[in-house]
Design an enzyme around this catalytic site. Structure first.
Site, PDB file in Angstrom:
ATOM      1  N   ARG A 291       1.317  -1.770   0.035  1.00 37.08           N
ATOM      2  CA  ARG A 291      -0.121   0.474   0.077  1.00 37.08           C
ATOM      3  C   ARG A 291       0.693   1.128  -0.217  1.00 37.08           C
ATOM      4  NH1 ARG A 291      -4.288   0.245   4.663  1.00 37.08           N
ATOM      5  NH2 ARG A 291      -2.118  -0.858   6.082  1.00 37.08           N
TER       6      ARG A 291
ATOM      7  N   ARG B  65       0.532  -0.138  14.636  1.00 36.72           N
ATOM      8  CA  ARG B  65       2.108  -1.001  14.901  1.00 36.72           C
ATOM      9  C   ARG B  65       1.317  -0.774  16.183  1.00 36.72           C
ATOM     10  NH1 ARG B  65       3.288  -1.067  10.671  1.00 36.72           N
ATOM     11  NH2 ARG B  65       4.660  -1.554   9.415  1.00 36.72           N
TER      12      ARG B  65
ATOM     13  N   LYS C 242       4.487 -10.691   9.336  1.00 34.82           N
ATOM     14  CA  LYS C 242       4.085 -11.328   8.459  1.00 34.82           C
ATOM     15  C   LYS C 242       4.499 -12.369   7.460  1.00 34.82           C
ATOM     16  CE  LYS C 242       3.567  -7.295   5.846  1.00 34.82           C
ATOM     17  NZ  LYS C 242       3.013  -5.531   5.830  1.00 34.82           N
TER      18      LYS C 242
HETATM   19  P1  ATP Z   1       1.730  -1.694   7.477  1.00 36.46           P
HETATM   20  O1  ATP Z   1       0.141  -1.638   7.892  1.00 36.46           O
HETATM   21  O2  ATP Z   1       1.400  -3.185   8.926  1.00 36.46           O
HETATM   22  O3  ATP Z   1       2.110  -0.351   7.829  1.00 36.46           O
HETATM   23  P2  ATP Z   1       1.119  -2.291   5.223  1.00 36.46           P
HETATM   24  O4  ATP Z   1      -0.080  -3.263   5.451  1.00 36.46           O
HETATM   25  O5  ATP Z   1       0.930  -0.910   4.767  1.00 36.46           O
HETATM   26  O6  ATP Z   1       2.122  -2.071   6.597  1.00 36.46           O
HETATM   27  P3  ATP Z   1       1.614  -3.267   2.813  1.00 36.46           P
HETATM   28  O7  ATP Z   1       1.785  -2.118   1.791  1.00 36.46           O
HETATM   29  O8  ATP Z   1       1.336  -4.135   2.983  1.00 36.46           O
HETATM   30  O9  ATP Z   1       2.018  -2.982   4.429  1.00 36.46           O
HETATM   31  O10 ATP Z   1       3.707  -4.343   2.108  1.00 36.46           O
HETATM   32  C1  ATP Z   1       4.015  -3.538   2.514  1.00 36.46           C
HETATM   33  C2  ATP Z   1       5.571  -3.744   3.521  1.00 36.46           C
HETATM   34  O11 ATP Z   1       5.402  -5.228   3.785  1.00 36.46           O
HETATM   35  C3  ATP Z   1       6.898  -2.756   3.349  1.00 36.46           C
HETATM   36  O12 ATP Z   1       6.835  -1.999   3.816  1.00 36.46           O
HETATM   37  C4  ATP Z   1       7.637  -4.070   4.227  1.00 36.46           C
HETATM   38  O13 ATP Z   1       7.536  -3.663   5.369  1.00 36.46           O
HETATM   39  C5  ATP Z   1       6.922  -5.620   4.365  1.00 36.46           C
HETATM   40  N1  ATP Z   1       7.355  -6.472   3.050  1.00 36.46           N
HETATM   41  C6  ATP Z   1       7.465  -5.907   1.861  1.00 36.46           C
HETATM   42  N2  ATP Z   1       7.486  -7.588   1.829  1.00 36.46           N
HETATM   43  C7  ATP Z   1       7.505  -8.247   2.106  1.00 36.46           C
HETATM   44  C8  ATP Z   1       7.728  -9.738   2.120  1.00 36.46           C
HETATM   45  N3  ATP Z   1       7.386 -10.612   1.476  1.00 36.46           N
HETATM   46  N4  ATP Z   1       7.041 -10.289   3.439  1.00 36.46           N
HETATM   47  C9  ATP Z   1       6.244 -10.016   3.828  1.00 36.46           C
HETATM   48  N5  ATP Z   1       6.912  -8.438   4.884  1.00 36.46           N
HETATM   49  C10 ATP Z   1       6.799  -7.567   3.841  1.00 36.46           C
END
Ligand code: ATP
Length: 248
Positions: A48, A246, A112
């Site tokens: 995202r 978080r 995650k």
């Molecule tokens: P959050 O809401 O926890 O801040 P997000 O849901 O916005 O995170 P996503 O958009 O789902 O996060 O995914 C991007 C983030 O996921 C990256 O910034 C990194 O930290 C993490 N990420 C990237 N690749 C992977 C992976 N293969 N496995 C787990 N986490 C990952």
């Protein structure tokens, strides 16, 4: 997939920038509901808000699914029902220790394991052409600095992970059930099923939205899939698209 296979049209790419990007373009060219794009390697996988999704070649399952919804459909709860389908599929393959971090993360023992990215194609008239991207770590999670804030996991930690094709078939089967019900009835009937997976219920969290960070305690989700957060000034409901949580 048995007789449900006719609902999906699966295309496989050895490599691409992002399966979501490619499928959004195909959606604009008229690809139908149920089109699936799987890539062995993504060079520019997205999360995202411009974040990147990193997938280790040979160690992950990354795919996107196109689904068309009526224009009056509320989409806020979509990433939640997709998460529900993923944990149900993994459960059917004997994976335990799973939970869901609102709105779009799949956790294994609190770390995650995967993510969901829901995007809407431009220009579709009279309907939503929605691309649902899913990334799951099978054999290996990436080694990234962000892990300090949010640790990662891979299915291999629980033993030999399922074959990629088997997992894809299980997730698509589970998705078909939830997407058809979601299209008919929205998120409301899923509240009860989603809540037991809620990783952050009752947790003290920071809520980051549009660059503003606030503190609160996580409550449940409402009939639209919004998250209730108790803040000093009272309870607020937040939508998924722009919010990051978080644990404090
Ligand atoms: P959050 O809401 O926890 O801040 P997000 O849901 O916005 O995170 P996503 O958009 O789902 O996060 O995914 C991007 C983030 O996921 C990256 O910034 C990194 O930290 C993490 N990420 C990237 N690749 C992977 C992976 N293969 N496995 C787990 N986490 C990952």
């Amino acid at each position: 997939l048995g007789e449900q296979a006719s609902r999906f049209d699966v295309d496989h790419l050895a490599q691409c920038d992002s399966t979501n990007t490619q499928l959004l373009a195909r959606a604009q060219r008229g690809s139908g509901s149920g089109t699936v794009l799987v890539a062995d390697v993504q060079s520019a996988g997205r999360g995202r808000r411009g974040r990147s999704w990193v997938s280790i070649p040979g160690g992950n399952l990354c795919f996107s699914l196109l689904w068309r919804f009526a224009a009056q459909q509320r989409l806020e709860g979509l990433s939640l029902v997709v998460g529900l389908a993923i944990v149900r599929a993994l459960q059917s393959l004997q994976v335990s220790g799973l939970s869901l971090k609102w709105p779009n993360d799949i956790l294994l023992d609190g770390r995650k394991l995967g993510g969901v990215l829901v995007e809407v194609a431009q220009g579709a008239q009279g309907e939503w052409a929605v691309v649902i991207g899913i990334g799951l770590n099978l054999r290996q999670a990436p080694d990234l600095a962000e892990e300090i804030a949010q640790p990662f996991a891979a299915l291999s930690e629980c033993g030999e992970p399922p074959a990629r094709e088997l997992l894809l078939a299980a997730v698509l089967r589970a998705l078909l059930d939830v997407l058809e019900a979601f299209a008919r009835e929205g998120f409301a009937p899923f509240v009860e099923a989603w809540m037991p997976w809620h990783a952050m219920l009752g947790a003290e969290v920071t809520v980051e939205q549009h660059g503003l960070v606030r503190h609160g305690r996580c409550g449940g989700v409402d009939a639209l899939g919004r998250l209730a957060i108790d803040m000093p000034e009272g309870q607020v409901f937040v939508f998924g698209g722009e919010v990051s949580l978080r644990r404090v």
